[in-house]
Design a protein around this motif. Structure first.
Motif, mmCIF file in Angstrom:
data_model
loop_
_atom_site.group_PDB
_atom_site.id
_atom_site.type_symbol
_atom_site.label_atom_id
_atom_site.label_comp_id
_atom_site.label_asym_id
_atom_site.label_seq_id
_atom_site.Cartn_x
_atom_site.Cartn_y
_atom_site.Cartn_z
ATOM 1 N N TRP A 40 -7.709 -38.171 27.108
ATOM 2 C CA TRP A 40 -7.647 -38.207 25.763
ATOM 3 C C TRP A 40 -5.915 -38.293 25.317
ATOM 4 O O TRP A 40 -5.032 -38.576 24.818
ATOM 5 N N SER A 41 -5.546 -36.885 25.822
ATOM 6 C CA SER A 41 -4.244 -36.628 25.305
ATOM 7 C C SER A 41 -3.564 -36.723 25.650
ATOM 8 O O SER A 41 -2.192 -35.969 25.053
ATOM 9 N N ARG A 42 -3.146 -37.264 26.905
ATOM 10 C CA ARG A 42 -2.739 -37.919 27.696
ATOM 11 C C ARG A 42 -2.136 -39.059 27.156
ATOM 12 O O ARG A 42 -2.254 -40.301 27.355
ATOM 13 N N PHE A 43 -1.347 -38.902 26.248
ATOM 14 C CA PHE A 43 -1.081 -40.362 25.262
ATOM 15 C C PHE A 43 -0.092 -41.478 26.067
ATOM 16 O O PHE A 43 -0.227 -42.513 25.934
ATOM 17 N N GLU A 44 1.005 -40.852 26.553
ATOM 18 C CA GLU A 44 1.097 -41.550 27.538
ATOM 19 C C GLU A 44 -0.048 -42.601 28.288
ATOM 20 O O GLU A 44 0.729 -43.591 28.781
ATOM 21 N N ILE A 85 -6.909 -31.566 17.191
ATOM 22 C CA ILE A 85 -8.049 -29.438 17.173
ATOM 23 C C ILE A 85 -8.963 -29.418 18.725
ATOM 24 O O ILE A 85 -10.086 -31.122 19.329
ATOM 25 N N PRO A 86 -7.995 -28.944 19.588
ATOM 26 C CA PRO A 86 -8.791 -29.166 20.976
ATOM 27 C C PRO A 86 -10.131 -29.185 21.142
ATOM 28 O O PRO A 86 -10.366 -28.421 20.806
ATOM 29 N N GLU A 87 -10.366 -30.111 21.771
ATOM 30 C CA GLU A 87 -11.960 -30.352 22.416
ATOM 31 C C GLU A 87 -12.835 -30.574 21.391
ATOM 32 O O GLU A 87 -13.996 -31.293 21.766
ATOM 33 N N VAL A 104 -10.282 -39.716 16.671
ATOM 34 C CA VAL A 104 -11.500 -39.640 17.752
ATOM 35 C C VAL A 104 -11.987 -38.003 17.621
ATOM 36 O O VAL A 104 -11.056 -37.052 17.997
ATOM 37 N N SER A 105 -13.345 -38.119 17.735
ATOM 38 C CA SER A 105 -13.990 -37.133 18.081
ATOM 39 C C SER A 105 -14.570 -36.517 19.156
ATOM 40 O O SER A 105 -15.182 -37.859 20.299
ATOM 41 N N PHE A 106 -14.887 -35.541 19.245
ATOM 42 C CA PHE A 106 -15.009 -35.220 21.126
ATOM 43 C C PHE A 106 -16.312 -33.939 20.864
ATOM 44 O O PHE A 106 -16.601 -33.682 19.981
#
Length: 151
Positions: A40-44, A85-87, A104-106
């Motif tokens: 998800w963090s790969r915004f591109e 906040i990582p992960e 978005v929460s994980f």
């Protein structure tokens, strides 16, 4: 009664407030939380599962420009990542036109399952917004789980 025209010079024209709606959807993805968060963090890569997005490009560490077709017409904007906040969580807001923000929460469900909860505030009507979130999360789930199979 005075026949002179009314004096409106002291009045200002404020833009009509934009009504914001909110929606929330969740999905469980069969993948570890670290992998789900990293994807998800790969915004591109957001256009891979958010189909109205056509392009996302990094401006700096927390700002991204985007091109999208929400209603068939091309629009451009910039979103700002407010918190990472990582992960655990990512929050953002559009700074171009101010009509969308989200989080978005994980949440780790097991070593091989992660629950994702997506909350969005937008100008789209609630049923339409809710359907969009469900579609985006379903596409994301398929993307992550198909990559896990390929490994």
């Amino acid at each position: 009664m005075d026949d002179s025209p009314p004096d409106y010079s002291a009045q200002t024209m404020e833009p009509a407030p934009v009504e914001m709606n909110a929606a929330r959807q969740s999905v469980v993805v069969r993948a570890p939380v670290a992998k789900v968060y990293e994807q998800w963090s790969r915004f591109e890569d957001l256009p891979k599962f958010i189909k109205p997005l056509r392009r996302v490009q990094r401006i700096d560490a927390s700002h991204f420009s985007y091109t999208w077709h929400p209603n068939g017409e091309e629009e451009q904007g910039v979103f700002h990542i407010l918190l990472r906040i990582p992960e655990r969580r990512i929050t953002w807001r559009s700074i171009s036109d101010g009509f969308m923000s989200g989080v978005v929460s994980f949440e780790r469900r097991s070593n091989i399952a992660t629950e994702i909860t997506l909350k969005i505030r937008s100008i789209f009507d609630p049923p339409r917004l809710s359907r969009r979130l469900e579609e985006y999360l379903g596409s994301f789930k398929r993307l992550v789980e198909s990559e896990a199979i390929e490994l």
